[in-house]
Design a protein around this motif. Structure first.
Motif, PDB file in Angstrom:
ATOM      1  N   MET A   1      -1.149   7.980  -4.131  1.00 45.16           N
ATOM      2  CA  MET A   1      -1.690   6.893  -4.954  1.00 45.16           C
ATOM      3  C   MET A   1      -0.947   5.601  -4.659  1.00 45.16           C
ATOM      4  SD  MET A   1      -4.046   6.375  -7.156  1.00 45.16           S
ATOM      5  CE  MET A   1      -4.580   4.975  -8.125  1.00 45.16           C
ATOM      6  N   PHE A   2      -1.622   4.479  -4.852  1.00 37.26           N
ATOM      7  CA  PHE A   2      -1.039   3.155  -4.641  1.00 37.26           C
ATOM      8  C   PHE A   2      -0.501   3.011  -3.214  1.00 37.26           C
ATOM      9  CE2 PHE A   2      -0.341   3.944  -9.294  1.00 37.26           C
ATOM     10  CZ  PHE A   2      -1.361   3.111  -9.723  1.00 37.26           C
ATOM     11  N   THR A   3      -1.309   3.452  -2.255  1.00 40.90           N
ATOM     12  CA  THR A   3      -0.941   3.280  -0.842  1.00 40.90           C
ATOM     13  C   THR A   3      -1.400   1.890  -0.422  1.00 40.90           C
ATOM     14  OG1 THR A   3      -1.593   5.617  -0.679  1.00 40.90           O
ATOM     15  CG2 THR A   3      -0.830   4.536   1.328  1.00 40.90           C
ATOM     16  N   SER A   4      -0.704   0.880  -0.932  1.00 42.57           N
ATOM     17  CA  SER A   4      -1.111  -0.500  -0.666  1.00 42.57           C
ATOM     18  C   SER A   4      -1.073  -0.783   0.828  1.00 42.57           C
ATOM     19  CB  SER A   4      -0.190  -1.461  -1.413  1.00 42.57           C
ATOM     20  OG  SER A   4      -0.314  -1.278  -2.801  1.00 42.57           O
ATOM     21  N   GLY A   5      -2.104  -1.460   1.303  1.00 46.93           N
ATOM     22  CA  GLY A   5      -2.188  -1.822   2.705  1.00 46.93           C
ATOM     23  C   GLY A   5      -2.701  -0.735   3.613  1.00 46.93           C
ATOM     24  N   ALA A   6      -3.033   0.427   3.070  1.00 44.91           N
ATOM     25  CA  ALA A   6      -3.507   1.525   3.930  1.00 44.91           C
ATOM     26  C   ALA A   6      -4.785   1.136   4.665  1.00 44.91           C
ATOM     27  CB  ALA A   6      -3.740   2.789   3.107  1.00 44.91           C
ATOM     28  N   ASN A   7      -5.611   0.298   4.056  1.00 43.94           N
ATOM     29  CA  ASN A   7      -6.846  -0.151   4.701  1.00 43.94           C
ATOM     30  C   ASN A   7      -6.583  -1.096   5.864  1.00 43.94           C
ATOM     31  OD1 ASN A   7      -5.948  -1.808   2.424  1.00 43.94           O
ATOM     32  ND2 ASN A   7      -7.685  -3.143   2.910  1.00 43.94           N
ATOM     33  N   LEU A   8      -5.370  -1.628   5.956  1.00 46.78           N
ATOM     34  CA  LEU A   8      -5.010  -2.568   7.021  1.00 46.78           C
ATOM     35  C   LEU A   8      -4.006  -1.977   8.001  1.00 46.78           C
ATOM     36  CD1 LEU A   8      -4.411  -5.583   4.602  1.00 46.78           C
ATOM     37  CD2 LEU A   8      -6.452  -5.238   6.023  1.00 46.78           C
ATOM     38  N   SER A   9      -3.368  -0.885   7.599  1.00 47.59           N
ATOM     39  CA  SER A   9      -2.261  -0.315   8.374  1.00 47.59           C
ATOM     40  C   SER A   9      -2.740   0.708   9.394  1.00 47.59           C
ATOM     41  CB  SER A   9      -1.247   0.345   7.433  1.00 47.59           C
ATOM     42  OG  SER A   9      -0.720  -0.593   6.518  1.00 47.59           O
ATOM     43  N   THR A  10      -1.870   0.930  10.372  1.00 51.75           N
ATOM     44  CA  THR A  10      -2.139   1.941  11.395  1.00 51.75           C
ATOM     45  C   THR A  10      -1.427   3.246  11.072  1.00 51.75           C
ATOM     46  OG1 THR A  10      -2.366   0.172  13.038  1.00 51.75           O
ATOM     47  CG2 THR A  10      -2.040   2.412  13.883  1.00 51.75           C
ATOM     48  N   TYR A  11      -0.277   3.137  10.422  1.00 53.50           N
ATOM     49  CA  TYR A  11       0.527   4.323  10.120  1.00 53.50           C
ATOM     50  C   TYR A  11       0.985   4.278   8.667  1.00 53.50           C
ATOM     51  CZ  TYR A  11       0.842   4.231  15.223  1.00 53.50           C
ATOM     52  OH  TYR A  11       0.549   4.174  16.557  1.00 53.50           O
ATOM     53  N   VAL A  12       1.267   5.461   8.131  1.00 58.26           N
ATOM     54  CA  VAL A  12       1.838   5.563   6.792  1.00 58.26           C
ATOM     55  C   VAL A  12       3.082   6.438   6.868  1.00 58.26           C
ATOM     56  CG1 VAL A  12       0.369   7.531   6.162  1.00 58.26           C
ATOM     57  CG2 VAL A  12       1.398   6.132   4.359  1.00 58.26           C
ATOM     58  N   LEU A  13       4.122   6.003   6.191  1.00 62.89           N
ATOM     59  CA  LEU A  13       5.356   6.791   6.065  1.00 62.89           C
ATOM     60  C   LEU A  13       5.175   7.691   4.848  1.00 62.89           C
ATOM     61  CD1 LEU A  13       8.376   7.211   6.941  1.00 62.89           C
ATOM     62  CD2 LEU A  13       8.941   5.496   5.206  1.00 62.89           C
ATOM     63  N   MET A  14       5.176   9.011   5.059  1.00 63.26           N
ATOM     64  CA  MET A  14       4.828   9.939   3.985  1.00 63.26           C
ATOM     65  C   MET A  14       5.981  10.865   3.623  1.00 63.26           C
ATOM     66  SD  MET A  14       0.898  11.150   4.453  1.00 63.26           S
ATOM     67  CE  MET A  14       1.111  12.228   3.044  1.00 63.26           C
ATOM     68  N   LEU A  15       6.175  11.026   2.330  1.00 66.15           N
ATOM     69  CA  LEU A  15       7.123  11.983   1.793  1.00 66.15           C
ATOM     70  C   LEU A  15       6.322  13.199   1.330  1.00 66.15           C
ATOM     71  CD1 LEU A  15      10.207  12.094   1.268  1.00 66.15           C
ATOM     72  CD2 LEU A  15       9.716  11.380  -1.078  1.00 66.15           C
ATOM     73  N   CYS A  16       6.584  14.358   1.944  1.00 65.52           N
ATOM     74  CA  CYS A  16       5.780  15.556   1.657  1.00 65.52           C
ATOM     75  C   CYS A  16       6.657  16.708   1.168  1.00 65.52           C
ATOM     76  CB  CYS A  16       5.025  15.995   2.911  1.00 65.52           C
ATOM     77  SG  CYS A  16       3.812  14.789   3.488  1.00 65.52           S
ATOM     78  N   ARG A  17       6.035  17.555   0.364  1.00 70.75           N
ATOM     79  CA  ARG A  17       6.699  18.763  -0.125  1.00 70.75           C
ATOM     80  C   ARG A  17       6.641  19.829   0.971  1.00 70.75           C
ATOM     81  NH1 ARG A  17      10.174  19.391  -3.616  1.00 70.75           N
ATOM     82  NH2 ARG A  17       9.011  17.922  -4.927  1.00 70.75           N
ATOM     83  N   THR A  18       7.829  20.281   1.411  1.00 68.03           N
ATOM     84  CA  THR A  18       7.879  21.323   2.447  1.00 68.03           C
ATOM     85  C   THR A  18       8.545  22.600   1.968  1.00 68.03           C
ATOM     86  OG1 THR A  18       9.860  20.174   3.294  1.00 68.03           O
ATOM     87  CG2 THR A  18       7.785  19.783   4.452  1.00 68.03           C
ATOM     88  N   ASN A  19       9.065  22.584   0.756  1.00 64.75           N
ATOM     89  CA  ASN A  19       9.734  23.778   0.247  1.00 64.75           C
ATOM     90  C   ASN A  19       9.581  23.815  -1.264  1.00 64.75           C
ATOM     91  OD1 ASN A  19      11.496  25.872  -0.476  1.00 64.75           O
ATOM     92  ND2 ASN A  19      12.964  25.360   1.137  1.00 64.75           N
TER      93      ASN A  19
END
Length: 736
Positions: free
Chosen positions: A507-525
């Motif tokens: 949510m609130f991924t500001s600029g995603a419509n203009l960006s090429t990449y996103v830095l993501m924090l994901c649950r892996t454990n």
């Protein structure tokens, strides 16, 4: 920039602190009641030279600056010193300046502590009977009488003790009823006396800074030892958060005193207004701080067993001898916007300096030149305070001139500006009306890629970023977690071939419509503590399985909700260790130097000033109205304090000083004041402010809407208050 005292001033402060801790203990303060005067303390202060700090050397004094006297007053406030110290410091200086041979004997008696002298604030010819600070013990009073400055001898029989709010040695004196001699007359003499009254305002403001901060310290200590419902009460945000707010107010008040002295030393035209602001601010802030501190003690705070009530009463008593402190913000308004002149004291040496430096001025000039050469009127029409102002062409040009990633270290390819230069640069961009949140986020992503990325990832992405060809967004917040980024549930599952599958929502991924990449924090454990089971990734936003859905805000801004359904990325696009996402994320913190919203506050104030000149009120421009002037002055005070708190954070970072949540203080305080002032200025300039008419009206309208997100973005004010409470006040954690 410098927030440090000199070595000599540190020694002086330590000397006075040790003396006052011993001789103005709370037991001694209680013993001094009901007179509010401690003769032994007074003699001790005189022996240390305290009473002669502001007396010129050629008159037998120490000849120190106003800042030195403020340091003494802060310690006196912290320990509730029993005696009219601010009045005596000013009176001793006035005797040296105006007393001549007739006043020399009395001056020697005053600085030695044998005689107490005070001053009357108002013209005795107009107000013969006045309340005098220290009037119960003052044998002599300096006063204005028409166009003369007179020295009044007050006999013992006229100094009548009277019960008062805080048991201070104040008394009402009939100034015309006692013998007097003329010390001086004429315009110069009146100006010297008036400057003495201005000095008193600053000294009392410094004393109140000490009173308020010590009260908060006592409250924090109590909140760490008192339990209720089997928890320390300091763990309750209802207790800790108001104390955090007030700590910002009290630190800001001290810095306003410092700014006033700096302005005096530099001959700045707004110095008189700053004095009035400091007196008003600290009267108000100290009153609120001691009230909240007493409230922290609960019912015990109402008893005389605890010392906190002494701070509560003293914080109100000291400034009210002059009258209603609200008159000070009205005075500041007249001085800023009504052309009212003020006689000002000499500041003397001032080591504290808020100048950003020559390098900061150089980057400002470079940015000005760039915009003059490269930015067209058509480009300016697209500028916006949000991501929607992103201009790909301008982004590339900024990159070509190394003006895009100003805070990014040079080893990554950025400009590597200092905190001071970066502050100046951000202000310079604001003057141009250009905001580029995309650059701030993208440089943070570049730093993390540089520190933690694989060679493959670096080669694929960093050159594009550094050329200004692409921008990046942040994928931290989720629909159910908000500021609690460690609660992220967006899953990254490693496949048998080592690649990763990402599923979830951000949510609130500001600029995603203009960006090429996103830095993501994901649950892996899912089997470990929530902050230990996170991993950071770079995800191409054009990958299969990514959906970007707009979310529009009433701020005339677009943000996004982004969906990830079976998005596949290679392991080489992972950043840092598996389950080590928190450590990876912390690398971005080196780019933070304690920013805030001062640049927006300044632009908003200028827009309001413009509207107040344009809007008619009772046949005159609104800016000529006393009420409007006071409200604009209050906004200016909030702006200056926001700047000063942010400067402290920058300085602490640059000088490697202990950082007691200075960055969170800068962000939280400025965002809250930005929002409250936006409301007030919209009201002040209504109904014109309702219009989106091009110019100042549209700006005020826009700033009101923009300010609503200031206390949310980048961590809510509540999160920052908890940080301040824990790191600056030593309160227990308020989060599980």
């Amino acid at each position: 920039m410098n927030f440090d005292l000199t070595d000599d001033q540190e020694m002086m402060r330590d000397m006075f602190a040790r003396f006052l801790d011993e001789h103005s203990s709370m037991a001694r303060v209680r013993e001094a009641a009901p007179s509010g005067f401690d003769p032994a303390l007074w003699s001790g202060l005189a022996e240390l030279g305290a009473l002669s700090i502001r007396v010129p050397e050629d008159a037998g004094g120490l000849g120190l600056g106003l800042f030195d006297a403020a340091i003494l007053m802060e310690e006196a406030g912290r320990t509730l010193a029993s005696g009219p110290l601010a009045e005596t410091l000013v009176t001793a200086r006035l005797l040296a300046q105006l007393g001549g041979d007739a006043g020399a004997t009395l001056l020697a008696q005053v600085v030695s502590g044998e005689v107490v002298a005070s001053l009357a604030f108002h013209d005795a010819a107009v107000e013969p009977a006045q309340w005098i600070g220290g009037g119960q013990v003052a044998q002599a009073i300096i006063a204005r009488m028409g166009d003369e400055i007179v020295l009044i001898s007050v006999p013992d029989t006229a100094r009548i003790a009277e019960e008062n709010l805080a048991s201070t040695p104040m008394a009402e004196i009939d100034l015309l009823a006692h013998p007097r001699v003329t010390l001086a007359s004429g315009a110069d003499a009146l100006a010297t006396f008036a400057a003495g009254v201005e000095e008193w305002k600053l000294l009392i403001a410094a004393g109140l800074a000490g009173v308020g901060r010590e009260a908060l310290k006592l409250a924090a200590a109590y909140a760490c030892e008192r339990k209720q419902f089997d928890q320390y009460i300091g763990q309750f945000q209802a207790i800790s958060h108001p104390l955090a707010d007030l700590l910002c107010d009290m630190d800001g008040g001290k810095f306003l005193v410092w700014k006033a002295i700096r302005d005096l030393a530099d001959g700045v035209s707004e110095a008189g207004a700053t004095i009035s602001m400091a007196a008003w601010w600290n009267s108000d802030a100290a009153g609120r701080a001691v009230a909240q501190a007493l409230h922290t003690f609960g019912g015990y705070g109402l008893t005389t067993e605890y010392d906190i009530f002494l701070f509560n009463l003293r914080a109100k008593a000291w400034p009210l001898v002059l009258g209603d402190p609200q008159a000070m913000i009205a005075e500041a308004g007249r001085r800023l916007y009504g052309g009212e002149a003020a006689a000002l004291p000499d500041a003397g040496a001032m080591p504290v300096d808020f100048d950003l430096g020559e390098d900061a001025r150089a980057i400002t000039q470079e940015i000005e030149a760039f915009f003059a050469a490269n930015v067209t009127p058509e480009m300016r029409e697209t500028f916006h305070y949000s991501w929607e102002g992103y201009n790909p062409e301008l982004n590339r040009k900024l990159a070509e001139q190394n003006l895009l990633y100003l805070g990014l270290p040079k080893d990554v390819g950025g400009r590597g500006l200092s905190a001071y230069e970066k502050t100046a640069a951000m202000d310079a961009f604001e003057v141009q009306g250009y905001n580029n949140p995309a650059a701030g986020v993208t440089q943070m992503v570049a730093l993390i890629i540089h520190r933690f990325g694989t060679d493959e990832l670096k080669e694929a992405i960093l050159p594009q970023i550094m050329r200004g060809e692409v921008i990046c967004s942040l994928g931290y917040s989720e629909p159910g977690s908000g500021s609690d980024v460690f609660a992220a549930q967006c899953r990254a599952t490693q496949e048998s071939d080592g690649s990763w599958r990402i599923d979830g929502t951000k949510m609130f991924t500001s600029g995603a419509n203009l960006s090429t990449y996103v830095l993501m924090l994901c649950r892996t454990n899912m089997e470990v503590a929530k902050h230990k089971g996170l991993t950071m990734f770079i995800v191409p936003l054009k990958a299969d399985g990514v959906t970007i859905q707009p979310v529009y805000t009433f701020q005339d801004e677009r943000t996004n909700i982004t969906f990830y359904d079976g998005v596949r990325i290679p392991d080489s696009w992972r950043l840092g260790e598996i389950d080590g996402g928190v450590r990876t994320m912390s690398a971005s913190l080196e780019l933070e130097h304690g920013g805030g919203f001062a640049k927006y506050q300044r632009a908003m104030l200028h827009a309001a000033e413009t509207l107040c000149r344009e809007r008619s009120h009772k046949g005159k421009p609104l800016i000529e109205d006393a009420g409007a002037q006071a409200r604009l002055a209050r906004t200016a005070a909030n702006l200056w304090v926001s700047e000063l708190i942010a400067f402290r954070a920058n300085w602490a970072s640059m000088e490697k000083k202990p950082n007691l949540a200075y960055g969170p203080m800068a962000k939280m305080f400025s965002s809250e004041k930005f929002q409250s002032d936006a409301r007030d200025l919209l009201d002040l300039t209504a109904p014109l402010s309702l219009s989106k008419r091009k110019g100042a009206a549209a700006e005020i309208n826009m700033f009101y809407r923009h300010a609503q997100g200031a206390t949310i973005y980048g961590g809510t004010s509540e999160v920052h208050r908890s940080m301040i409470a824990e790191r600056a006040l030593g309160l227990p954690r308020t989060r599980a």
